[in-house]
Design a protein around this motif. Structure first.
Motif, PDB file in Angstrom:
ATOM      1  N   LEU A   6       0.818  -1.198   0.000  1.00 58.22           N
ATOM      2  CA  LEU A   6       0.000   0.000   0.000  1.00 58.22           C
ATOM      3  C   LEU A   6       0.864   1.265   0.000  1.00 58.22           C
ATOM      4  CD1 LEU A   6      -2.708  -1.021   2.618  1.00 58.22           C
ATOM      5  CD2 LEU A   6      -2.971  -0.888   0.148  1.00 58.22           C
ATOM      6  N   ASN A   7       1.979   1.243   0.708  1.00 55.73           N
ATOM      7  CA  ASN A   7       2.846   2.402   0.835  1.00 55.73           C
ATOM      8  C   ASN A   7       4.298   1.990   0.622  1.00 55.73           C
ATOM      9  OD1 ASN A   7       3.974   4.851   1.392  1.00 55.73           O
ATOM     10  ND2 ASN A   7       3.393   4.896   3.543  1.00 55.73           N
ATOM     11  N   PRO A   8       4.742   1.931  -0.651  1.00 56.51           N
ATOM     12  CA  PRO A   8       6.107   1.492  -0.906  1.00 56.51           C
ATOM     13  C   PRO A   8       7.171   2.403  -0.293  1.00 56.51           C
ATOM     14  CG  PRO A   8       4.947   1.924  -2.976  1.00 56.51           C
ATOM     15  CD  PRO A   8       4.012   2.214  -1.854  1.00 56.51           C
ATOM     16  N   SER A   9       6.839   3.661  -0.029  1.00 53.01           N
ATOM     17  CA  SER A   9       7.833   4.558   0.558  1.00 53.01           C
ATOM     18  C   SER A   9       8.128   4.190   2.016  1.00 53.01           C
ATOM     19  CB  SER A   9       7.362   6.010   0.459  1.00 53.01           C
ATOM     20  OG  SER A   9       6.188   6.196   1.210  1.00 53.01           O
ATOM     21  N   ALA A  10       7.258   3.384   2.641  1.00 54.74           N
ATOM     22  CA  ALA A  10       7.506   2.931   4.011  1.00 54.74           C
ATOM     23  C   ALA A  10       8.543   1.813   4.041  1.00 54.74           C
ATOM     24  CB  ALA A  10       6.209   2.449   4.646  1.00 54.74           C
ATOM     25  N   GLN A  11       8.811   1.212   2.894  1.00 51.23           N
ATOM     26  CA  GLN A  11       9.805   0.152   2.817  1.00 51.23           C
ATOM     27  C   GLN A  11      11.208   0.752   2.828  1.00 51.23           C
ATOM     28  OE1 GLN A  11       7.991  -1.575  -0.831  1.00 51.23           O
ATOM     29  NE2 GLN A  11       8.639  -3.499   0.122  1.00 51.23           N
ATOM     30  N   LYS A  12      12.119   0.049   3.467  1.00 48.66           N
ATOM     31  CA  LYS A  12      13.517   0.470   3.460  1.00 48.66           C
ATOM     32  C   LYS A  12      14.123   0.146   2.095  1.00 48.66           C
ATOM     33  CE  LYS A  12      13.672   1.759   7.724  1.00 48.66           C
ATOM     34  NZ  LYS A  12      13.942   3.098   8.157  1.00 48.66           N
ATOM     35  N   ASN A  13      15.107   0.917   1.727  1.00 45.63           N
ATOM     36  CA  ASN A  13      15.739   0.804   0.423  1.00 45.63           C
ATOM     37  C   ASN A  13      16.872  -0.227   0.468  1.00 45.63           C
ATOM     38  OD1 ASN A  13      17.364   1.324  -1.883  1.00 45.63           O
ATOM     39  ND2 ASN A  13      16.501   3.382  -2.008  1.00 45.63           N
ATOM     40  N   ALA A  21      26.002  -1.344   4.437  1.00 42.58           N
ATOM     41  CA  ALA A  21      26.616  -2.607   4.883  1.00 42.58           C
ATOM     42  C   ALA A  21      28.049  -2.731   4.388  1.00 42.58           C
ATOM     43  CB  ALA A  21      25.788  -3.793   4.406  1.00 42.58           C
ATOM     44  N   MET A  22      28.291  -2.332   3.160  1.00 40.21           N
ATOM     45  CA  MET A  22      29.635  -2.466   2.599  1.00 40.21           C
ATOM     46  C   MET A  22      30.639  -1.517   3.263  1.00 40.21           C
ATOM     47  SD  MET A  22      29.785  -4.801   0.419  1.00 40.21           S
ATOM     48  CE  MET A  22      28.438  -5.921   0.365  1.00 40.21           C
ATOM     49  N   PHE A  23      30.231  -0.272   3.488  1.00 41.55           N
ATOM     50  CA  PHE A  23      31.181   0.723   3.966  1.00 41.55           C
ATOM     51  C   PHE A  23      31.164   0.935   5.481  1.00 41.55           C
ATOM     52  CE2 PHE A  23      30.506   1.874  -0.503  1.00 41.55           C
ATOM     53  CZ  PHE A  23      31.814   1.768  -0.930  1.00 41.55           C
ATOM     54  N   LEU A  24      29.997   0.787   6.108  1.00 44.82           N
ATOM     55  CA  LEU A  24      29.896   1.027   7.548  1.00 44.82           C
ATOM     56  C   LEU A  24      29.314  -0.164   8.308  1.00 44.82           C
ATOM     57  CD1 LEU A  24      28.550   4.686   7.343  1.00 44.82           C
ATOM     58  CD2 LEU A  24      30.869   3.976   7.905  1.00 44.82           C
ATOM     59  N   GLY A  25      29.201  -1.281   7.629  1.00 42.44           N
ATOM     60  CA  GLY A  25      28.612  -2.471   8.244  1.00 42.44           C
ATOM     61  C   GLY A  25      29.446  -3.052   9.360  1.00 42.44           C
ATOM     62  N   ILE A  26      30.712  -2.779   9.369  1.00 45.34           N
ATOM     63  CA  ILE A  26      31.591  -3.302  10.415  1.00 45.34           C
ATOM     64  C   ILE A  26      31.190  -2.741  11.781  1.00 45.34           C
ATOM     65  CG2 ILE A  26      33.446  -1.591  10.327  1.00 45.34           C
ATOM     66  CD1 ILE A  26      34.196  -5.256  10.166  1.00 45.34           C
ATOM     67  N   ILE A  27      30.546  -1.558  11.785  1.00 38.43           N
ATOM     68  CA  ILE A  27      30.061  -0.982  13.040  1.00 38.43           C
ATOM     69  C   ILE A  27      28.535  -1.022  13.143  1.00 38.43           C
ATOM     70  CG2 ILE A  27      32.080   0.449  13.494  1.00 38.43           C
ATOM     71  CD1 ILE A  27      30.562   2.818  12.282  1.00 38.43           C
ATOM     72  N   GLY A  28      27.893  -1.797  12.281  1.00 39.45           N
ATOM     73  CA  GLY A  28      26.464  -2.082  12.416  1.00 39.45           C
ATOM     74  C   GLY A  28      25.500  -1.037  11.909  1.00 39.45           C
ATOM     75  N   TYR A  33      19.904   1.166  10.369  1.00 35.34           N
ATOM     76  CA  TYR A  33      19.043   1.660   9.290  1.00 35.34           C
ATOM     77  C   TYR A  33      17.794   0.797   9.149  1.00 35.34           C
ATOM     78  CZ  TYR A  33      17.354   2.693   4.583  1.00 35.34           C
ATOM     79  OH  TYR A  33      16.569   3.006   3.506  1.00 35.34           O
ATOM     80  N   LEU A  34      17.940  -0.511   9.293  1.00 36.12           N
ATOM     81  CA  LEU A  34      16.800  -1.419   9.167  1.00 36.12           C
ATOM     82  C   LEU A  34      15.932  -1.444  10.421  1.00 36.12           C
ATOM     83  CD1 LEU A  34      18.464  -4.428   7.329  1.00 36.12           C
ATOM     84  CD2 LEU A  34      16.912  -2.724   6.379  1.00 36.12           C
ATOM     85  N   GLY A  35      16.346  -0.739  11.471  1.00 35.24           N
ATOM     86  CA  GLY A  35      15.567  -0.705  12.704  1.00 35.24           C
ATOM     87  C   GLY A  35      15.903  -1.832  13.657  1.00 35.24           C
ATOM     88  N   LYS A  36      16.942  -2.567  13.369  1.00 28.96           N
ATOM     89  CA  LYS A  36      17.365  -3.692  14.213  1.00 28.96           C
ATOM     90  C   LYS A  36      18.472  -3.196  15.141  1.00 28.96           C
ATOM     91  CE  LYS A  36      16.391  -7.009  10.553  1.00 28.96           C
ATOM     92  NZ  LYS A  36      16.944  -8.067   9.698  1.00 28.96           N
ATOM     93  N   TRP A  37      18.112  -2.363  16.108  1.00 27.45           N
ATOM     94  CA  TRP A  37      19.112  -1.693  16.918  1.00 27.45           C
ATOM     95  C   TRP A  37      19.833  -2.626  17.886  1.00 27.45           C
ATOM     96  CZ3 TRP A  37      18.329  -1.431  22.177  1.00 27.45           C
ATOM     97  CH2 TRP A  37      17.052  -1.703  22.628  1.00 27.45           C
ATOM     98  N   LYS A  38      19.168  -3.673  18.373  1.00 25.03           N
ATOM     99  CA  LYS A  38      19.848  -4.603  19.289  1.00 25.03           C
ATOM    100  C   LYS A  38      20.977  -5.346  18.579  1.00 25.03           C
ATOM    101  CE  LYS A  38      15.884  -5.380  22.274  1.00 25.03           C
ATOM    102  NZ  LYS A  38      14.873  -6.343  22.724  1.00 25.03           N
ATOM    103  N   ASP A  79      13.333  -5.790   7.180  1.00 22.02           N
ATOM    104  CA  ASP A  79      13.570  -4.757   8.181  1.00 22.02           C
ATOM    105  C   ASP A  79      13.044  -5.240   9.534  1.00 22.02           C
ATOM    106  OD1 ASP A  79      10.812  -4.384   8.116  1.00 22.02           O
ATOM    107  OD2 ASP A  79      10.890  -2.370   7.294  1.00 22.02           O
ATOM    108  N   ALA A  80      13.082  -4.370  10.535  1.00 18.14           N
ATOM    109  CA  ALA A  80      12.684  -4.765  11.885  1.00 18.14           C
ATOM    110  C   ALA A  80      11.209  -5.148  11.978  1.00 18.14           C
ATOM    111  CB  ALA A  80      12.993  -3.639  12.871  1.00 18.14           C
ATOM    112  N   ARG A  81      10.383  -4.638  11.077  1.00 17.48           N
ATOM    113  CA  ARG A  81       8.956  -4.966  11.081  1.00 17.48           C
ATOM    114  C   ARG A  81       8.632  -6.176  10.223  1.00 17.48           C
ATOM    115  NH1 ARG A  81       6.501   0.498   9.270  1.00 17.48           N
ATOM    116  NH2 ARG A  81       8.479   0.565   8.197  1.00 17.48           N
TER     117      ARG A  81
END
Length: 106
Positions: A6-13, A21-28, A33-38, A79-81
Motif C-alpha cells: 500500500l505504501n512502498p515509501s515505508a519500505q527500506k531501500n 553494509a559495505m562501507f559502515l557495516g563493520i560498526i552495524g 538503518y533497518l531498525g534492528k538496533w539490538k 527490516d525490523a517490522r
C-alpha cells in the motif's frame, strides 16, 4: 495486501542498506538503518563479528538485490517490522518475462 504494497515509501531501500553494509557495516550502521538496533549494537561491539558477520550481511544483501532484479519478490533480508526491502541493482527489473521500471516506479 500488506502495508508495504500500500505504501512502498515505508519500505527500506535495499540499495541504501547494501551501501551502508559495505562501507559502515563493520560498526552495524546497516542494522540501525533497518531498525534492528539490538543486533546493530552487538555488531558494533564485536566489529562485525570480527568481519565474519559483516561479510555474511553484505553477501546476503548483494545476493538479495541481484535476485530481486531478476524477479524474486521476497528477499532474505527484512527490516525490523518484517517487511521486504525495495529496489534492486538495476533501474529495470525482470518480472514475468518482461522488464518493468524499478528505481523510479511509484
Amino acid at each position: 495486501m500488506n502495508n508495504s504494497q500500500l505504501n512502498p515509501s515505508a519500505q527500506k531501500n535495499r540499495l541504501v542498506t547494501l551501501i551502508l553494509a559495505m562501507f559502515l557495516g563493520i560498526i552495524g550502521i546497516d542494522r540501525f538503518y533497518l531498525g534492528k538496533w539490538k543486533s546493530g549494537i552487538a555488531k558494533a561491539l564485536t566489529l562485525g563479528g570480527l568481519g565474519l558477520w559483516w561479510f555474511i550481511d553484505g553477501t546476503l544483501l548483494l545476493l538479495d538485490a541481484f535476485l530481486y532484479s531478476l524477479g524474486k519478490d521476497s528477499g532474505f533480508v527484512k527490516d525490523a517490522r518484517g517487511q521486504d526491502l525495495r529496489l534492486g541493482l538495476s533501474m529495470y527489473r525482470l518480472k514475468d518475462g518482461r522488464f518493468e521500471r524499478d528505481w523510479f516506479a511509484n
